[in-house]
Design a protein around this motif. Structure first.
Motif, PDB file in Angstrom:
ATOM      1  N   PRO A 151       0.550  -7.738  -6.038  1.00  0.00           N
ATOM      2  CA  PRO A 151      -0.355  -7.093  -5.075  1.00  0.00           C
ATOM      3  C   PRO A 151      -1.006  -8.137  -4.164  1.00  0.00           C
ATOM      4  O   PRO A 151      -1.209  -9.280  -4.553  1.00  0.00           O
ATOM      5  CB  PRO A 151      -1.406  -6.430  -5.971  1.00  0.00           C
ATOM      6  N   ALA A 152      -1.327  -7.737  -2.957  1.00  0.00           N
ATOM      7  CA  ALA A 152      -2.075  -8.618  -2.057  1.00  0.00           C
ATOM      8  C   ALA A 152      -3.378  -9.033  -2.732  1.00  0.00           C
ATOM      9  O   ALA A 152      -3.909  -8.316  -3.575  1.00  0.00           O
ATOM     10  CB  ALA A 152      -2.358  -7.902  -0.741  1.00  0.00           C
ATOM     11  N   ALA A 211       6.984   0.707  -5.764  1.00  0.00           N
ATOM     12  CA  ALA A 211       6.393  -0.335  -4.919  1.00  0.00           C
ATOM     13  C   ALA A 211       4.926  -0.031  -4.639  1.00  0.00           C
ATOM     14  O   ALA A 211       4.067  -0.924  -4.693  1.00  0.00           O
ATOM     15  CB  ALA A 211       7.174  -0.448  -3.611  1.00  0.00           C
ATOM     16  N   ASP A 212       4.622   1.226  -4.382  1.00  0.00           N
ATOM     17  CA  ASP A 212       3.244   1.614  -4.082  1.00  0.00           C
ATOM     18  C   ASP A 212       2.338   1.426  -5.291  1.00  0.00           C
ATOM     19  O   ASP A 212       1.170   1.049  -5.150  1.00  0.00           O
ATOM     20  CB  ASP A 212       3.207   3.069  -3.613  1.00  0.00           C
ATOM     21  N   ASP A 223       0.243  -5.477   2.038  1.00  0.00           N
ATOM     22  CA  ASP A 223      -0.144  -5.021   0.701  1.00  0.00           C
ATOM     23  C   ASP A 223       0.476  -5.822  -0.438  1.00  0.00           C
ATOM     24  O   ASP A 223       0.289  -5.470  -1.615  1.00  0.00           O
ATOM     25  CB  ASP A 223       0.216  -3.540   0.527  1.00  0.00           C
ATOM     26  N   PHE A 224       1.216  -6.879  -0.118  1.00  0.00           N
ATOM     27  CA  PHE A 224       1.892  -7.631  -1.174  1.00  0.00           C
ATOM     28  C   PHE A 224       1.738  -9.137  -0.985  1.00  0.00           C
ATOM     29  O   PHE A 224       1.605  -9.629   0.141  1.00  0.00           O
ATOM     30  CB  PHE A 224       3.390  -7.291  -1.194  1.00  0.00           C
ATOM     31  N   HIS A 253      11.229  -2.967   1.153  1.00  0.00           N
ATOM     32  CA  HIS A 253      10.442  -3.878   1.977  1.00  0.00           C
ATOM     33  C   HIS A 253      11.013  -4.179   3.356  1.00  0.00           C
ATOM     34  O   HIS A 253      10.395  -4.925   4.123  1.00  0.00           O
ATOM     35  CB  HIS A 253      10.203  -5.183   1.225  1.00  0.00           C
ATOM     36  N   ALA A 286       1.435  -2.128  -5.268  1.00  0.00           N
ATOM     37  CA  ALA A 286       0.576  -2.419  -4.115  1.00  0.00           C
ATOM     38  C   ALA A 286      -0.872  -2.048  -4.401  1.00  0.00           C
ATOM     39  O   ALA A 286      -1.804  -2.720  -3.934  1.00  0.00           O
ATOM     40  CB  ALA A 286       1.080  -1.663  -2.885  1.00  0.00           C
ATOM     41  N   LYS A 287      -1.065  -0.997  -5.200  1.00  0.00           N
ATOM     42  CA  LYS A 287      -2.413  -0.507  -5.488  1.00  0.00           C
ATOM     43  C   LYS A 287      -2.943  -1.001  -6.839  1.00  0.00           C
ATOM     44  O   LYS A 287      -4.039  -0.611  -7.252  1.00  0.00           O
ATOM     45  CB  LYS A 287      -2.429   1.015  -5.435  1.00  0.00           C
ATOM     46  N   TYR A 326       2.444   2.355   1.667  1.00  0.00           N
ATOM     47  CA  TYR A 326       2.059   0.950   1.588  1.00  0.00           C
ATOM     48  C   TYR A 326       2.587   0.205   2.801  1.00  0.00           C
ATOM     49  O   TYR A 326       3.499   0.662   3.487  1.00  0.00           O
ATOM     50  CB  TYR A 326       2.615   0.308   0.313  1.00  0.00           C
ATOM     51  N   ASP A 327       2.000  -0.953   3.062  1.00  0.00           N
ATOM     52  CA  ASP A 327       2.497  -1.842   4.106  1.00  0.00           C
ATOM     53  C   ASP A 327       3.285  -2.953   3.415  1.00  0.00           C
ATOM     54  O   ASP A 327       2.747  -3.623   2.522  1.00  0.00           O
ATOM     55  CB  ASP A 327       1.341  -2.445   4.905  1.00  0.00           C
ATOM     56  N   PRO A 328       4.547  -3.173   3.804  1.00  0.00           N
ATOM     57  CA  PRO A 328       5.388  -4.131   3.070  1.00  0.00           C
ATOM     58  C   PRO A 328       4.945  -5.581   3.188  1.00  0.00           C
ATOM     59  O   PRO A 328       5.351  -6.408   2.382  1.00  0.00           O
ATOM     60  CB  PRO A 328       6.766  -3.939   3.714  1.00  0.00           C
TER      61      PRO A 328
END
Length: 326
Positions: free
Chosen positions: A260-261, A75-76, A113-114, A96, A79-80, A108-110
């Protein structure tokens, strides 16, 4: 010379208007779909089914397994990743909704960051007893179980795939709502927990229905209720916990797609359209049914609201359980 410079500019301007497959083909890169768990499980298999189905629309989709830290590593990584529509992750209730409260240092922030794409599917969980225990104690329903547990606090135990697992937290929610005392026995994974239940080392589990179904049908486990809001189409004879006197106790295994966000809204909409169409296809629904997974496509906004609600639900449960992982 001017014409040579002008042509690439015109093509670049036209790409957003051309739609998913042409845009990704022109970009020259496949989409990477990260599965944050090892290969071979239901989530991995369903990711591969969907990757195959959306290729005519989105172009090549490569599934990459990046397991570790309860799903956090994969997941991270997404996110990155660059927010260009070429990296997505099959997130789940763990990555999440549960892990953000379980891990002291989540990378990460669930939410922030997405960019949510769509909920993919939900798999019911089921309350199952060791058959010998059920027969000996004459437990035939959730009401029987609650009655016995209240009269005999601490006498029954339940197994799970480990501290903070979905099965553990379902047990904690059951204890709180039913006002009973059960002893938690954590195992190193869901499969060992089921073996402990079959072997009589534990009395009951909150298991994934797909994993427990064969033993239920074979009469090796006594199923009392599903933990979803509605009955499961796979075993419609089983009542829900709400129907059994515990309203509001809804716990299931869900998974969905995230980018990703800051991924452009057009890319998110392209991905949503392709994957929701795949999930609504009869052949895909038939293949998912083999895993007892119920397709649940949503809009990005609906999925985002769903994740926030699940986060709020599990915050209370995890904090009440007292479990914390490094």
């Amino acid at each position: 010379m001017q014409r040579r410079r002008l042509l690439p500019l015109l093509l670049a301007a036209a790409l957003p208007l051309l739609g998913g497959p042409v845009a990704h083909a022109q970009a020259g890169r496949p989409i990477k779909l990260v599965v944050p768990y090892p290969p071979g499980g239901p989530l991995d298999a369903i990711a591969r089914i969907l990757a195959e189905k959306v290729q005519p629309t989105l172009g090549t989709v490569i599934v990459e397994n990046r397991p570790g830290a309860g799903g956090n590593l994969g997941a991270d990584a997404v996110a990155k990743a660059a927010p260009d529509g070429h990296s997505i992750v099959m997130g789940a209730v763990a990555t999440h909704a549960i892990n953000p409260w379980l891990y002291a240092k989540l990378p990460y922030d669930p939410v922030r960051d997405f960019a949510p794409i769509t909920l993919v599917a939900r798999v019911p969980n089921v309350l199952v007893l060791n058959v010998e225990t059920a027969d000996k104690l004459q437990i035939r329903s959730v009401a029987d179980l609650v009655s016995y547990a209240r009269k005999n606090p601490g006498r029954l135990n339940y197994g799970s795939g480990g501290n903070g697992s979905a099965g553990h937290l379902a047990g904690e929610m059951f204890k709180a709502q039913a006002k009973v005392s059960l002893v938690h026995i954590p195992y190193a994974g869901a499969a060992p927990a089921q073996l402990g239940l079959l072997g009589g080392q534990v009395d009951l589990n909150f298991d994934n229905l797909a994993a427990a179904a064969a033993n239920i049908r074979a009469g090796k486990l006594k199923a009392l209720a599903v933990t979803t809001a509605q009955r499961s189409a796979a075993m419609p004879e089983l009542p829900t916990l709400a129907e059994s006197g515990l309203p509001g106790l809804v716990v299931d295994t869900w998974f969905g797609l995230f980018a990703p966000a800051r991924t452009p809204a057009e890319s998110v909409q392209q991905l949503n359209a392709a994957f929701t169409a795949a999930l609504n296809a009869p052949d895909v629904r038939e293949r998912l049914a083999k895993f007892l997974a119920e397709p649940a496509p949503t809009s990005p906004a609906q999925f985002g609201d769903f994740v926030k609600a699940e986060l709020a639900k599990y915050e209370k449960v995890v904090k009440a359980s007292g479990v914390k992982l490094d």
